[in-house]
Design a protein around this motif. Structure first.
Motif, PDB file in Angstrom:
ATOM      1  N   ILE A 386       1.153  -1.219   0.127  1.00 46.47           N
ATOM      2  CA  ILE A 386      -0.346  -0.469  -0.086  1.00 46.47           C
ATOM      3  C   ILE A 386       1.390   1.059  -0.004  1.00 46.47           C
ATOM      4  N   ALA A 387       1.895   1.439   0.749  1.00 44.70           N
ATOM      5  CA  ALA A 387       3.104   1.807   0.712  1.00 44.70           C
ATOM      6  C   ALA A 387       3.348   2.786  -0.838  1.00 44.70           C
ATOM      7  N   CYS A 388       4.026   1.596  -0.652  1.00 42.51           N
ATOM      8  CA  CYS A 388       4.351   1.599  -1.875  1.00 42.51           C
ATOM      9  C   CYS A 388       3.827   1.900  -3.628  1.00 42.51           C
ATOM     10  N   SER A 389       2.796   1.074  -3.643  1.00 38.35           N
ATOM     11  CA  SER A 389       1.840   1.401  -4.862  1.00 38.35           C
ATOM     12  C   SER A 389       1.500   3.341  -4.219  1.00 38.35           C
ATOM     13  N   VAL A 390       1.238   3.726  -2.862  1.00 39.55           N
ATOM     14  CA  VAL A 390       0.822   5.297  -3.032  1.00 39.55           C
ATOM     15  C   VAL A 390       2.552   5.488  -3.616  1.00 39.55           C
ATOM     16  N   THR A 391       3.195   5.586  -2.563  1.00 33.70           N
ATOM     17  CA  THR A 391       4.319   6.730  -2.789  1.00 33.70           C
ATOM     18  C   THR A 391       4.952   7.005  -4.336  1.00 33.70           C
ATOM     19  N   GLU A 392       5.175   5.684  -4.495  1.00 34.70           N
ATOM     20  CA  GLU A 392       6.016   5.474  -5.688  1.00 34.70           C
ATOM     21  C   GLU A 392       4.392   5.935  -7.196  1.00 34.70           C
ATOM     22  N   GLY A 393       3.374   5.472  -6.545  1.00 39.85           N
ATOM     23  CA  GLY A 393       2.147   6.155  -8.213  1.00 39.85           C
ATOM     24  C   GLY A 393       2.488   7.348  -8.222  1.00 39.85           C
ATOM     25  N   GLY A 466       4.537  -0.729 -21.709  1.00 36.51           N
ATOM     26  CA  GLY A 466       5.675  -0.097 -20.353  1.00 36.51           C
ATOM     27  C   GLY A 466       6.406  -0.679 -19.614  1.00 36.51           C
ATOM     28  N   ILE A 467       7.593   0.681 -18.799  1.00 33.59           N
ATOM     29  CA  ILE A 467       8.688   0.379 -17.820  1.00 33.59           C
ATOM     30  C   ILE A 467       7.881   0.779 -16.469  1.00 33.59           C
ATOM     31  N   GLY A 468       7.927   0.674 -14.759  1.00 33.56           N
ATOM     32  CA  GLY A 468       7.586   0.526 -13.867  1.00 33.56           C
ATOM     33  C   GLY A 468       8.020   0.385 -13.467  1.00 33.56           C
ATOM     34  N   ILE A 469       9.063   1.848 -12.067  1.00 30.77           N
ATOM     35  CA  ILE A 469      10.063   1.428 -11.750  1.00 30.77           C
ATOM     36  C   ILE A 469       9.319   1.946 -10.116  1.00 30.77           C
ATOM     37  N   ALA A 470       9.832   0.770  -9.176  1.00 32.02           N
ATOM     38  CA  ALA A 470       9.091   1.320  -7.659  1.00 32.02           C
ATOM     39  C   ALA A 470      10.394   0.448  -6.639  1.00 32.02           C
ATOM     40  N   SER A 471      10.332   2.230  -5.943  1.00 33.45           N
ATOM     41  CA  SER A 471      11.858   2.107  -4.810  1.00 33.45           C
ATOM     42  C   SER A 471      10.600   1.428  -3.698  1.00 33.45           C
ATOM     43  N   PHE A 472      11.368   1.158  -2.180  1.00 32.53           N
ATOM     44  CA  PHE A 472      10.566   1.138  -1.279  1.00 32.53           C
ATOM     45  C   PHE A 472      12.011   0.058  -0.142  1.00 32.53           C
ATOM     46  N   ILE A 473      11.322   1.194   0.991  1.00 35.84           N
ATOM     47  CA  ILE A 473      11.625   0.093   2.226  1.00 35.84           C
ATOM     48  C   ILE A 473      11.299  -0.651   2.848  1.00 35.84           C
ATOM     49  N   GLU A 474      11.846  -1.767   3.446  1.00 32.57           N
ATOM     50  CA  GLU A 474      11.365  -3.248   4.381  1.00 32.57           C
ATOM     51  C   GLU A 474      10.918  -3.535   5.638  1.00 32.57           C
ATOM     52  N   VAL A 475      10.230  -3.916   6.163  1.00 34.88           N
ATOM     53  CA  VAL A 475      10.311  -3.194   7.590  1.00 34.88           C
ATOM     54  C   VAL A 475      11.085  -4.908   7.733  1.00 34.88           C
ATOM     55  N   THR A 476      12.454  -4.897   8.803  1.00 36.19           N
ATOM     56  CA  THR A 476      12.471  -7.258   8.961  1.00 36.19           C
ATOM     57  C   THR A 476      13.263  -6.714  10.341  1.00 36.19           C
ATOM     58  N   ASN A 477      13.183  -8.090  10.811  1.00 37.01           N
ATOM     59  CA  ASN A 477      14.098  -8.403  12.345  1.00 37.01           C
ATOM     60  C   ASN A 477      13.210  -7.050  13.209  1.00 37.01           C
ATOM     61  N   PRO A 478      12.102  -7.462  13.103  1.00 35.17           N
ATOM     62  CA  PRO A 478      11.153  -6.743  14.522  1.00 35.17           C
ATOM     63  C   PRO A 478      11.204  -7.051  15.765  1.00 35.17           C
ATOM     64  N   ALA A 763       3.020  -1.605  -7.362  1.00 30.95           N
ATOM     65  CA  ALA A 763       3.607  -0.456  -7.432  1.00 30.95           C
ATOM     66  C   ALA A 763       4.600  -0.614  -9.157  1.00 30.95           C
ATOM     67  N   ALA A 764       5.511  -1.253  -9.626  1.00 32.71           N
ATOM     68  CA  ALA A 764       6.064  -1.458  -9.931  1.00 32.71           C
ATOM     69  C   ALA A 764       5.489  -1.484 -11.188  1.00 32.71           C
ATOM     70  N   VAL A 765       4.247  -2.606 -11.212  1.00 32.28           N
ATOM     71  CA  VAL A 765       3.261  -3.281 -12.273  1.00 32.28           C
ATOM     72  C   VAL A 765       2.188  -1.938 -12.638  1.00 32.28           C
ATOM     73  N   THR A 766       1.815  -1.916 -11.636  1.00 29.03           N
ATOM     74  CA  THR A 766       0.654  -0.372 -12.052  1.00 29.03           C
ATOM     75  C   THR A 766       1.160   0.636 -12.762  1.00 29.03           C
ATOM     76  N   ASN A 767       2.516   0.983 -12.061  1.00 31.74           N
ATOM     77  CA  ASN A 767       3.308   2.847 -13.021  1.00 31.74           C
ATOM     78  C   ASN A 767       3.544   2.046 -14.444  1.00 31.74           C
ATOM     79  N   ALA A 768       3.637   0.923 -14.317  1.00 31.27           N
ATOM     80  CA  ALA A 768       4.652   0.388 -16.050  1.00 31.27           C
ATOM     81  C   ALA A 768       3.011   0.252 -16.816  1.00 31.27           C
TER      82      ALA A 768
END
Lengths: 797, 161
Positions: A386-393, A466-478, A763-768
């Protein structure tokens, strides 16, 4: 960022000769699974075991007026028919809230509904019989009189005064609200050259684990012990919760988790029907088995990602992003799930939006509302897509507005790789990320310029790629910051015990679990490397609360980073203990010895001194020959949890290359690329396959998957024929690359990799798709991108 | 039609004589009567492919076939194909390529893959993806499976050439 970790210990397993770390090693448990000789919960049979089938509500919201089970109780094979009221005698209700999510509220939930049902699929009675078919036959003879109530289904009107309140005692349908305001958002928007807004819509979807949720609960009245066989990601959590609500001590509950047929977060929760199964076993004093059928899975496995999120971005002509603002609304069904709560996803969305970017101006509101639909909760990459799609969109929309290439706008705004440690506008602390290195690598892997040229050439032939790019951050090791601080008894630390057996092999008990990620393999790799013992002499035991140290299990990409570090530290202690006793036997000192290839050797020249088999023989069978005062401890246990950073953030970037058929609205995925930074890579193949699997789950959300409800709260596509998931025919090949920034919080340096694929794929697919449709002026901010959505955007239907 | 019916069949080369209710499907028969738990039940409506077995040489969805329909038939399951060594190379390729994670789809996937390899000596990636597109895998993303089937096809072609 592409360099290895700082060398802190000359004897680090990362540097040792013959280390398995960083190598592709086949997983030790695969033959069993490939020969059909695994042991999934659905395979388990016990003496006197009965089968339970739940009669479930056909209504989304209704009063239970009367249940007549008299005919059902006389059916062949029936052991018992149990209502919610009757079951309440052995199990207490629960409320899914956490104290650190301020204001989060929910209503008490029972194992089986008592007076009222709140979603289609909530159980109203349990039928226990000698076989599943006998129980199903009997369930058809239970008469339930319902008084249908108005169902709250549309989250966008759930808070309207005219909408009925699902739980009167809560006052309204608002489960949780979080507001966040950082920087000077209004000022930033006012000073922007352009401001772009859009509403992003996400379809509610679910995990579709291939093995449905399954439980065998076995109350042994003579021992006063309950053994729960369950495909779970968190055995100790299940032990704690089952004990709590059945009035038992934890020591009276054992949770055994053998092979698990898929999890993805779906099996990190405890469901009402599972609680009911534990309780039925206790009530009936015999083993009871529950295996959800596929329709039940769709109606009761947690759903996720039902969000409508308004987003806004400000940008300058030079590409500088000035501010992000979001207003997210999500519906979670009638209860906040227990014990992890259903507010975590929206909370994550607030945390993660804008995360890869420099701007500190960020305002967010998230509201979580109740509905009469199945419960929503954490599923793989919680909140990330959700966060990535909104941000990258938004970033793509901003780029389009100012006429800048999508790669260029990212280059200008992603946090610099040398800017760490730093914090996000939502307050997340980043130890070390590598957005620019990852983007550079991705562009080179995909040959971006060539693709752009190909795209332009094809457009002249009316082929729209189309080409779609999406950068993201990921929460791990909580760490405990995820659940523990909110009062949930969900361990964030994990433990590993290693011991040398009498023939010089190693038994390793770990609290992380295996659902196919490769936990068993990575544990054996770490332990074997640290000890200098070959992997074929390391046996890993997991998934059994009687036989493993206490710990969290495998979820939120914590197995390698937390469980792996515990394995490393335990193995180091055992190694020291082995060398101490070897020194005594060999009349040497521990410092002069090493362990290589199952032998104690001279550190100086590598000459073999004693085989571990022989050392173990002496320790266990001829301790009388050891010098006085020596008590060898060929077993060691260590626990670990990150303390300095509440989470290990990782980052990555994905790209999609696809073709849209503008006549049919069909999307053909041509290629997908991912570059990800999970720190130290223990097994490159396992990491790549985690990422590929995650990408495909994200692609499912992007193109196919949606739980479709009608206005009365009926799930209308609760089967695999109507709920589409990615199949091999539609999926592209996925290239995976890595940047390696180990976390310095552990010696191992591993961060998680399980969420990355899912985080950015949609996000990458939607942008593409939007990139492909640019000549038509169509912009889509809704997933799944079905032909209907695409043709509607194109004005074709 | 609710009384048990006597059936005789061969399962993995062993003769089985028993009585079953007409409504019992073949997957449940294999699992519950014969304790052959390698045949997995994922959806019970013929979509996921986890219950794929071979009946008289052809792959079928064991959840869509009744046990009584297997009367006089020869049924082969993943246990049979494993013990005979028929798919040892395919299994090795799956192991080398990590073409399974949770493994629940894997017996059905191997049955379907072997079926393709018997029909087509040199399938391309698209043919492999097409043939396996009736088998759900929720873990791997399919690429590793396609790789493993492709490499097995190549190896077999080399061996028989």
């Amino acid at each position: 960022m592409t360099s290895g970790p700082e060398k802190r210990d000359p004897l680090s397993v990362l540097d040792r000769p013959n280390s398995y770390i960083g190598k592709i090693v086949p997983r030790p448990n695969l033959d069993r699974l490939m020969q059909g000789r695994g042991l999934y919960v659905s395979d388990i049979e016990l003496p006197r075991m009965a089968h339970v089938v739940f009669l479930r509500s056909p209504y989304a919201h209704a009063k239970i007026i009367r249940i007549d089970a008299s005919a059902a109780k006389c059916m062949p094979g029936v052991v018992a028919v149990v209502t919610g009221q009757e079951l309440a005698a052995v199990i207490t209700p629960w409320v899914g809230v956490l104290s650190h999510l301020k204001g989060l509220k929910s209503a008490p939930q029972s194992a089986i509904a008592i007076d009222r049902v709140c979603w289609q699929g909530e159980a109203v009675a349990a039928v226990v019989a000698s076989s599943r078919s006998a129980a199903e036959d009997a369930a058809e003879h239970i008469l339930v009189e319902y008084g249908e109530l108005e169902a709250v289904t549309d989250m966008s009107t759930a808070l309207d005064p005219a909408t009925p309140v699902i739980h009167a005692s809560l006052g309204d349908n608002l489960a949780f609200e979080r507001n966040h305001d950082a920087g000077a958002v209004d000022q930033a928007f006012a000073g922007s050259d352009e401001v772009v807004e859009a509403e992003f819509i996400f379809g509610r979807h679910t995990g579709v684990t291939l093995e449905p949720r399954s439980v065998v609960a076995d109350w042994n009245a003579a021992e006063a012990r309950l053994t729960i066989y369950q495909g779970t990601q968190a055995p100790h959590m299940v032990q704690n919760i089952a004990a709590l609500h059945l009035g038992l001590r934890e020591a009276q509950v054992r949770v055994v988790c053998k092979d698990v047929g898929g999890s993805f977060g779906i099996k990190v929760h405890i469901y009402a029907d599972e609680m009911a199964t534990y309780a039925l076993s206790k009530l009936l004093r015999r083993p009871v088995k529950f295996v959800a059928d596929r329709v039940e899975s769709f109606n009761t496995d947690i759903h996720a990602r039902d969000h409508r999120c308004k987003g806004k971005i400000g940008v300058q002509r030079d590409g500088t992003i000035t501010a992000f603002e979001i207003d997210d609304l999500t519906g979670i069904g009638p209860y906040s799930m227990y014990p992890r709560t259903s507010a975590i996803e929206a909370n994550q969305v607030v945390n993660l939006v804008g995360g890869p970017y420099v701007t500190q101006n960020y305002r967010a509101r998230a509201r979580v509302v109740f509905q009469n639909k199945n419960v929503m909760c954490q599923y793989r990459a919680v909140g990330h897509p959700i966060a990535c799609s909104v941000t990258e969109g938004l970033v793509d929309l901003a780029a389009m507005k100012i006429g800048m290439d999508p790669v260029e706008i990212r280059r200008r705004n992603l946090i610099a790789d040398d800017a760490y440690p730093c914090a996000s506008p939502s307050g997340l602390r980043f130890e070390q990320l590598s957005h620019h290195a990852a983007l550079t690598k991705l562009i080179s892997m995909m040959d971006y310029d060539a693709l752009r040229a190909e795209q332009a050439a094809l457009r002249t032939r009316n082929i729209h790629r189309g080409i779609g790019i999406a950068s993201f951050i990921e929460v791990t090791n909580p760490s405990a910051a995820f659940y523990g601080v909110g009062g949930a008894k969900i361990s964030s630390q994990d433990g590993v015990a290693v011991r040398l057996d009498a023939q010089g092999s190693v038994i390793c008990q770990t609290s992380i679990t295996e659902q196919g990620q490769g936990s068993e393999s990575l544990t054996a790799q770490i332990v074997g490397s640290t000890l200098g013992i070959s992997m074929d002499r390391v046996r890993v035991i997991l998934g059994d609360t009687d036989n493993t140290p206490y710990g969290g299990g495998t979820w939120a990409s914590r197995g390698a980073g937390i469980g792996g570090e515990a394995a490393l530290q335990a193995a180091k202690v055992l190694r020291r203990n082995i060398l101490d006793v070897a020194a005594a036997i060999l009349q040497s000192t521990a410092g002069e010895l090493d362990i290589v290839n199952n032998n104690v050797v001279n550190a100086s020249d590598g000459a073999t001194r004693i085989e571990l088999n022989e050392l173990a023989r002496i320790v266990y069978f001829r301790p009388d020959t050891l010098p006085p005062g020596i008590q060898p401890e060929l077993m060691a246990t260590r626990h670990f949890v990150p303390r300095e950073y509440p989470f290990a953030f990782t980052n990555g970037v994905q790209a999609s290359w696809l073709e849209v058929d503008t006549d049919t609205g069909f999307v053909k995925l041509l290629k997908h690329w991912v570059v990800e930074d999970c720190g130290t890579i223990i097994n490159p193949q396992l990491v790549d396959e985690q990422i590929r699997g995650g990408v495909v789950q994200g692609l499912g959300a992007a193109l196919f998957e949606k739980c479709v409800y009608d206005e009365r709260g009926q799930l209308t596509n609760a089967n695999m024929a109507d709920y589409l998931v990615p199949m091999s025919g539609e999926m592209p090949d996925i290239d995976v690359g890595h940047v390696v920034s180990p976390t310095l919080e552990t010696e191992l340096g591993a961060k998680g990799a399980g969420e990355a694929g899912t985080a950015g794929a949609a996000a990458a697919v939607t942008n593409a798709v939007n990139d492909a449709l640019r000549p038509f002026g169509a912009v889509i901010t809704e997933i799944p991108l079905t032909p209907q959505v695409i043709l509607t955007a194109l004005g074709r239907i | 039609m609710t009384a048990p019916i006597t059936i005789s069949l061969e399962v993995n080369g062993e003769r089985v004589d028993t009585s079953v209710l007409p409504r019992l499907n073949l997957a449940d028969f294999l699992r519950e009567y014969l304790k052959l738990t390698g045949t997995h039940v994922g959806c019970e409506h013929g979509v996921c492919g986890a219950c794929t077995v071979r009946v008289d040489g052809e792959i079928v969805r064991a959840c869509l076939m009744l046990a009584v329909q297997a009367d006089n038939a020869s049924v082969e399951t993943i246990e049979g194909l494993s013990d005979s060594g028929e798919i040892a190379d395919l299994q090795a390729a799956f192991r080398d390529r990590n073409a399974l994670q949770c493994g629940f789809c894997t017996p059905g996937m191997l049955m379907a893959a072997q079926d393709l390899l018997k029909q087509t000596s040199a399938p391309d990636r698209e043919q492999i993806r097409e043939h396996l597109s009736g088998n759900y895998c929720r873990c791997t993303g399919y690429q590793a499976i396609v790789d493993a089937v492709e490499s097995t096809a190549r190896a077999r072609a080399g061996r028989t050439a």
